[in-house]
Design an enzyme around this catalytic site. Structure first.
Site, PDB file in Angstrom:
ATOM      1  N   SER A 141       0.853  -1.191   0.000  1.00  0.00           N
ATOM      2  CA  SER A 141       0.000   0.000   0.000  1.00  0.00           C
ATOM      3  C   SER A 141       0.886   1.237   0.000  1.00  0.00           C
ATOM      4  O   SER A 141       2.110   1.145   0.074  1.00  0.00           O
ATOM      5  CB  SER A 141      -0.890   0.000   1.236  1.00  0.00           C
ATOM      6  OG  SER A 141      -0.116   0.362   2.366  1.00  0.00           O
ATOM      7  N   LYS A 142       0.262   2.378  -0.070  1.00  0.00           N
ATOM      8  CA  LYS A 142       0.965   3.672  -0.102  1.00  0.00           C
ATOM      9  C   LYS A 142       2.002   3.811   1.024  1.00  0.00           C
ATOM     10  O   LYS A 142       3.014   4.489   0.877  1.00  0.00           O
ATOM     11  CB  LYS A 142      -0.056   4.808  -0.003  1.00  0.00           C
ATOM     12  CG  LYS A 142      -0.531   5.269  -1.357  1.00  0.00           C
ATOM     13  CD  LYS A 142       0.367   6.397  -1.866  1.00  0.00           C
ATOM     14  CE  LYS A 142       0.283   6.623  -3.342  1.00  0.00           C
ATOM     15  NZ  LYS A 142       1.590   6.682  -3.989  1.00  0.00           N
TER      16      LYS A 142
END
Ligand code: GLU
Length: 465
Positions: free
Chosen positions: A237-238
């Site tokens: 994820s980010k």
């Protein structure tokens, strides 16, 4: 019909954002599989979600694929544009008795679910003969007993009990096809022989197989690849940093290095870590895909990137640098800069791991005379050291311009002044590059050439008066 033996793969992104690194890897696997077998690699834009699909996202995905060097065959297909065909297939299933009209309203379905918790919905219309004149959805008449078995090339045999699956909706009462139907009809019509995609789609596959079977269409080969995780083993994820392919491009990893690195994310060929496109095409096979999630590892990526930069032809490296500058808002290179950069690349590319690192190392070749000298570098320039530069100029003026000859001459001058080579390298570095962190002075001189090097030295020695 095309040659039945031809392999056809596809990449089917939903255009709701940028090209994620996981999507890029899926595309790469499909591309490698097709290209290594003389097959076709097709592109389908799954734009049926009208609220979330945007033309900008489609453009970003195509741009990402182009950057990565994954060329596709034929025109990209819009799934939305094929909605009439999807509806036609739903009606065909209706005619064949493999689907039925379901008149249950949303409220009725909700009430049924409340009365039958944890059970897949069973429509009272499945076998009805007396049908009202009212809006209806078309549902698949799915098998109620037995199992649907997916023979997955990566996951092995995956079995789903049919009583766990409801009669899925194929065509909604407003006439729009469902995603599940659209995917199968498109894959069939496009002649897709191999569906290689993320294992988050595995649960859809049992349902999709039921549609293939209902239509009597041959099933494609399925290969569901484990998702990519971050270095901590958690789903990417980010939080992990870069996740969009464009972010990796902006960090300065060349496309060839990304192809190599992404190919190794979840696939292996013995212990081979570094390879080129030809080898990847030759080696790539579904049997080399592992079942465990791959971990994104920036250290490894840097290593792969360094290898590829070192192996690139100077001209392709130059155009990769130009693309990089254009993408990251850097100044375009002037013809003079390019002329000086090319020979510099030959000596510098072995040491850089990313394109910005290479640009930083090559800065001496990009600057113009008179060279701006920063404060730290200026400390090395005084009357004595300028005198040394003058002697060096005299010594190399007519010498052959090779690394060895230059080094010999510099050693002789240093000796003459009774100092070590380092004492000469400081002012030389300042005169050539204007700063202290640079490649080796002899590499810089060979890259700059006689005329430019001597002119830079002259600028400094003249200051000495
Ligand atoms: N559109 C789906 C996605 O973006 C892919 C569907 C498929 O590969 O079958 O995840």
């Amino acid at each position: 019909m095309s040659d039945t033996a031809q392999i056809v793969t596809r990449f089917a992104p939903s255009p709701t954002g940028y090209l994620h690194i996981g999507g890029a890897r899926t595309a790469l696997f499909n591309w490698l599989y097709a290209r290594g077998r003389g097959g076709k690699f097709l592109l389908r834009i799954e734009d049926t979600d009208r609220a979330r699909s945007t033309p900008e996202a489609t453009a970003a995905i195509l741009k990402g694929l182009e950057w990565l060097g994954l060329d596709w065959d034929d025109e990209p297909i819009s799934q939305f544009a094929r909605k009439d065909r999807h509806a036609e297939v739903a009606r065909e299933m209706l005619e064949k008795g493999r689907a039925y009209k379901c008149f249950s309203t949303t409220e009725e379905i909700a009430a049924w679910r409340e009365a039958n918790p944890r059970q897949p919905f069973q429509s009272p219309w499945r076998d009805a003969t007396d049908l009202p004149d009212a809006p209806y959805a078309i549902r698949l008449k799915a098998p109620r007993t037995g199992e649907t078995v997916i023979a997955d090339s990566v996951q092995g045999e995956v079995r789903v009990a049919n009583d766990q699956l409801d009669d899925m909706v194929l065509l909604r009462s407003d006439g729009t096809p469902t995603y599940m139907l659209a995917v199968v009809v498109d894959d069939h019509d496009m002649g897709v022989t191999h569906v290689i995609r993320g294992d988050d789609h595995l649960t859809n596959t049992a349902r999709q197989i039921q549609i293939y079977d209902a239509m009597g269409w041959p099933r494609p080969v399925f290969a569901h690849i484990p998702l990519i995780h971050g270095e901590d083993g958690k789903k990417l994820s980010k939080r992990h940093g870069a996740v969009g392919l464009h972010e990796f491009a902006a960090l300065g990893y060349p496309a060839g290095a990304m192809r190599n690195y992404l190919a190794r994310l979840g696939w292996s060929h013995g212990d081979d870590e570094l390879f080129d496109d030809g080898q990847a095409r030759e080696w790539f096979d579904l049997s080399g895909i592992g079942r465990a999630p791959a971990r994104l590892d920036f250290k490894k990526l840097e290593h792969v990137s360094g290898h590829h930069i070192g192996a690139m032809e100077d001209t392709s490296l130059l155009s990769a640098l130009e693309d990089f500058l254009a993408e990251t808002g850097g100044e375009p290179l002037t013809p003079r800069q390019k002329e000086r950069l090319c020979p510099a690349l030959t000596v510098l590319k072995q040491k850089a791991r990313t394109l910005p690192q290479l640009l930083d190392q090559a800065r001496f070749a990009l600057i113009e005379r008179p060279v701006d000298i920063d404060e730290k570098a200026a400390k090395a320039l005084d009357p004595v050291s300028r005198g040394m530069l003058k002697s060096l100029t005299a010594a190399v003026q007519h010498a052959s311009w090779t690394r060895d000859a230059l080094e010999q001459a510099a050693k002789a001058v240093a000796e003459e002044y009774g100092v070590g080579l380092g004492k000469l390298a400081g002012p030389l570095r300042a005169a050539l590059a204007g700063r202290t962190a640079t490649p080796s002075v002899f590499d810089m001189m060979t890259a700059l050439g006689r005329e430019e090097s001597l002119a830079r030295l002259h600028d400094q020695t003249e200051l000495a008066g």
